[in-house]
Design a protein around this motif. Structure first.
Motif, PDB file in Angstrom:
ATOM      1  N   SER A  25       0.831  -1.210   0.000  1.00 32.46           N
ATOM      2  CA  SER A  25       0.000   0.000   0.000  1.00 32.46           C
ATOM      3  C   SER A  25       0.860   1.252   0.000  1.00 32.46           C
ATOM      4  CB  SER A  25      -0.914   0.002   1.228  1.00 32.46           C
ATOM      5  OG  SER A  25      -1.777  -1.106   1.223  1.00 32.46           O
ATOM      6  N   VAL A  26       1.932   1.236   0.791  1.00 32.11           N
ATOM      7  CA  VAL A  26       2.813   2.411   0.857  1.00 32.11           C
ATOM      8  C   VAL A  26       3.551   2.609  -0.462  1.00 32.11           C
ATOM      9  CG1 VAL A  26       4.820   3.411   2.037  1.00 32.11           C
ATOM     10  CG2 VAL A  26       3.077   2.195   3.361  1.00 32.11           C
ATOM     11  N   ARG A  27       3.940   1.499  -1.104  1.00 34.86           N
ATOM     12  CA  ARG A  27       4.695   1.607  -2.354  1.00 34.86           C
ATOM     13  C   ARG A  27       3.875   2.173  -3.509  1.00 34.86           C
ATOM     14  NH1 ARG A  27       7.806  -2.946  -0.505  1.00 34.86           N
ATOM     15  NH2 ARG A  27       6.270  -4.469  -1.266  1.00 34.86           N
ATOM     16  N   LYS A  28       2.570   2.223  -3.352  1.00 37.04           N
ATOM     17  CA  LYS A  28       1.751   2.887  -4.376  1.00 37.04           C
ATOM     18  C   LYS A  28       2.073   4.375  -4.444  1.00 37.04           C
ATOM     19  CE  LYS A  28      -2.180  -0.285  -3.972  1.00 37.04           C
ATOM     20  NZ  LYS A  28      -3.606  -0.413  -3.533  1.00 37.04           N
ATOM     21  N   TYR A  29       2.538   4.923  -3.311  1.00 38.79           N
ATOM     22  CA  TYR A  29       2.847   6.354  -3.240  1.00 38.79           C
ATOM     23  C   TYR A  29       4.352   6.602  -3.159  1.00 38.79           C
ATOM     24  CZ  TYR A  29      -2.054   6.095  -1.898  1.00 38.79           C
ATOM     25  OH  TYR A  29      -3.403   5.810  -1.867  1.00 38.79           O
ATOM     26  N   PHE A  30       5.089   5.638  -2.558  1.00 39.96           N
ATOM     27  CA  PHE A  30       6.545   5.766  -2.443  1.00 39.96           C
ATOM     28  C   PHE A  30       7.162   4.467  -2.956  1.00 39.96           C
ATOM     29  CE2 PHE A  30       4.650   8.248   1.000  1.00 39.96           C
ATOM     30  CZ  PHE A  30       5.173   9.509   0.734  1.00 39.96           C
ATOM     31  N   THR A  31       7.522   4.463  -4.206  1.00 37.18           N
ATOM     32  CA  THR A  31       7.984   3.219  -4.852  1.00 37.18           C
ATOM     33  C   THR A  31       9.273   2.689  -4.249  1.00 37.18           C
ATOM     34  OG1 THR A  31       9.085   4.584  -6.520  1.00 37.18           O
ATOM     35  CG2 THR A  31       6.877   3.745  -7.049  1.00 37.18           C
TER      36      THR A  31
END
Length: 477
Positions: free
Chosen positions: A394-400
């Motif tokens: 979920s976080v990597r959707k905004y911070f790859t």
């Protein structure tokens, strides 16, 4: 048969460690006039017989519980009797629950089930407090574990009865009460409140009411007697926290003396609000999506919220968080082992006061070695094994670039262990400054509190992101 031989060996090892620790000193030994928890347990026997219910029997030695004159009684025979009662309580209630729970674990090998039982039975915090400091926590924790077993495997009435026995034995089991309530309520909703769900709800209500009535019946003979019991159960006059406890109020008081600034009733309201708000998301999630896994993790989260934010917390209350963490040891061995080590470290000032340094070191090392070898904990630090895969995705959707979480956790663990070892050595070997006599105790509490806040966030992340994982899995299936 080999499985049962190994399980028996694990139990015998746990019993041996317990009895060995019990041979050491205990809380307040030979230290009048306050004495300690050993004397507190004996004193309860004294007043139970003498004030005012006369129906209790003097089975063994009346001198042990003679009113007033038995204050500080410390004969060898009585010490053996008291130690033996703790061991017998373990054998009858706590250890069978641990063994059965581990045998019922799904999707793991027999070897891992035995390893889980061994590690839980070697948990140093409970051993040191019950057999060293001297208390009977294994009774309430054992009943609570029977309750967990019951409601997890749809024996809801028996599970409710067991938990009612736990909460009536020790009121601090309130730490676990909301997860039990929400899990069972969620089951009723799932069955439908117009059909089977309503029937289950009525049965549960009758079981709880009947259990409480039977437990409280001896104290209903006199009104003043009932009120006296209630006042002792909830001693709000004793303040926001007691001694050096690793919760938010004690740690924050280093910078701001809350107990001196705010009125007593405001302190109660603030602690209630913080506690309620911190456990609310997990409880709502469990009610809407009841599952045994969610129940176990919510037990951890809610108990930790109570410990960190509630009113009148003792350092030994961390055992109420440690029990549910033990239950998820096979699921997240790395984080569970880390938490259980910190929970024991958080009680360091109390353990040193009771002269339990050597038993603490030995039991902690035995527990750590057992966990490290049984579960290979240092190899269980991937996102999947930390149960952080959904969160990280979920976080990597905004911070790859968010791929470093396992490494951060590994480095934090290393820093944590080094800090705990250094603080322990400093506390044992160095004298604090005269102006700051409680310096090391306060540092232990503050460091432990930071750990517990971190773990509260971690366990809530697992709880809140688990539903996404469940829905995804259903779609795959």
């Amino acid at each position: 048969m080999e499985k049962w031989y190994l399980m028996t060996a694990a139990v015998l090892l746990g019993l041996t460690v317990r009895w060995t620790v019990s041979l050491n000193s205990y809380s307040g030994a030979g230290k009048p006039p306050m004495f300690g928890d050993y004397e507190a347990q004996r004193h309860w026997q004294e007043i139970t017989f003498n004030l005012p219910i006369k129906q209790w029997a003097k089975f063994i030695n009346p001198d042990w519980i003679a009113l007033h004159t038995s204050r500080g009684y410390e004969s060898q025979a009585h010490k053996l009797f008291m130690r033996a009662t703790v061991l017998i309580a373990d054998l009858l209630i706590y250890i069978p629950a641990v063994v059965l729970y581990c045998c019922c674990l799904k999707e793991i090998s027999t070897k891992k089930k035995i390893a889980s039982a061994l590690c839980i039975l070697l948990y140093p915090g409970l051993i040191l407090i019950d057999y060293g400091h001297f208390q009977y926590n294994s009774v309430s924790l054992g009943f609570a574990l029977w309750g967990v077993l019951g409601v997890s495997y749809d024996w809801d009435l028996l599970g409710s009865l067991a938990f009612c026995l736990a909460i009536n034995y020790k009121q601090m089991e309130l730490y676990h009460s909301l997860p039990f309530f929400c899990f069972l309520l969620g089951k009723c909703f799932k069955k439908g409140l117009k059909g089977k769900g309503l029937v289950l709800l009525i049965k549960l209500a009758c079981t709880v009411v009947a259990s409480f009535v039977l437990c409280w019946l001896p104290f209903f003979t006199e009104r003043e007697q009932t009120l006296q019991v209630l006042r002792r159960l909830f001693p709000v006059d004793r303040g926001l926290f007691e001694d050096k406890v690793a919760n938010i109020w004690c740690s924050f008081s280093v910078f701001l003396k809350i107990r001196d600034i705010l009125p007593h009733h405001i302190q109660i309201m603030i602690s209630f609000c913080f506690t309620f708000l911190s456990l609310l998301p997990a409880c709502i999630k469990l009610t809407l999506h009841p599952s045994p896994k969610g129940f176990r993790f919510t037990l951890v989260s809610c108990a930790l919220s109570f410990f960190l934010f509630s009113f009148q917390v003792h350092e030994k209350s961390i055992l109420l968080v440690s029990l549910p963490v033990c239950l998820v040891l096979s699921e997240i061995p790395f984080m569970s082992t880390w938490f259980l080590l910190v929970s024991t470290f958080s009680m360091l000032p109390l353990l040193l006061k009771d002269e339990l340094l050597m038993p603490s070191v030995v039991t902690v090392m035995a527990f750590f070695i057992a966990c490290a070898t049984s579960f290979s904990i240092f190899e269980k630090t991937s996102e999947e094994e930390l149960q952080l895969k959904c969160f990280s995705t979920s976080v990597r959707k905004y911070f790859t670039c968010f791929t470093f979480l396992p490494r951060i956790i590994q480095h934090l663990f290393l820093l944590s262990v080094i800090t705990m070892i250094l603080l322990t050595m400093m506390t044992v070997t160095l004298d604090p400054p005269q102006k700051l006599p409680d310096l090391f105790s306060v540092l232990v509490c503050f460091v432990s509190c930071l750990h517990f806040l971190f773990f509260l966030v971690y366990f809530n992340i697992i709880i809140m992101w688990d539903s996404k994982n469940g829905r995804s899995q259903k779609k795959i299936n």
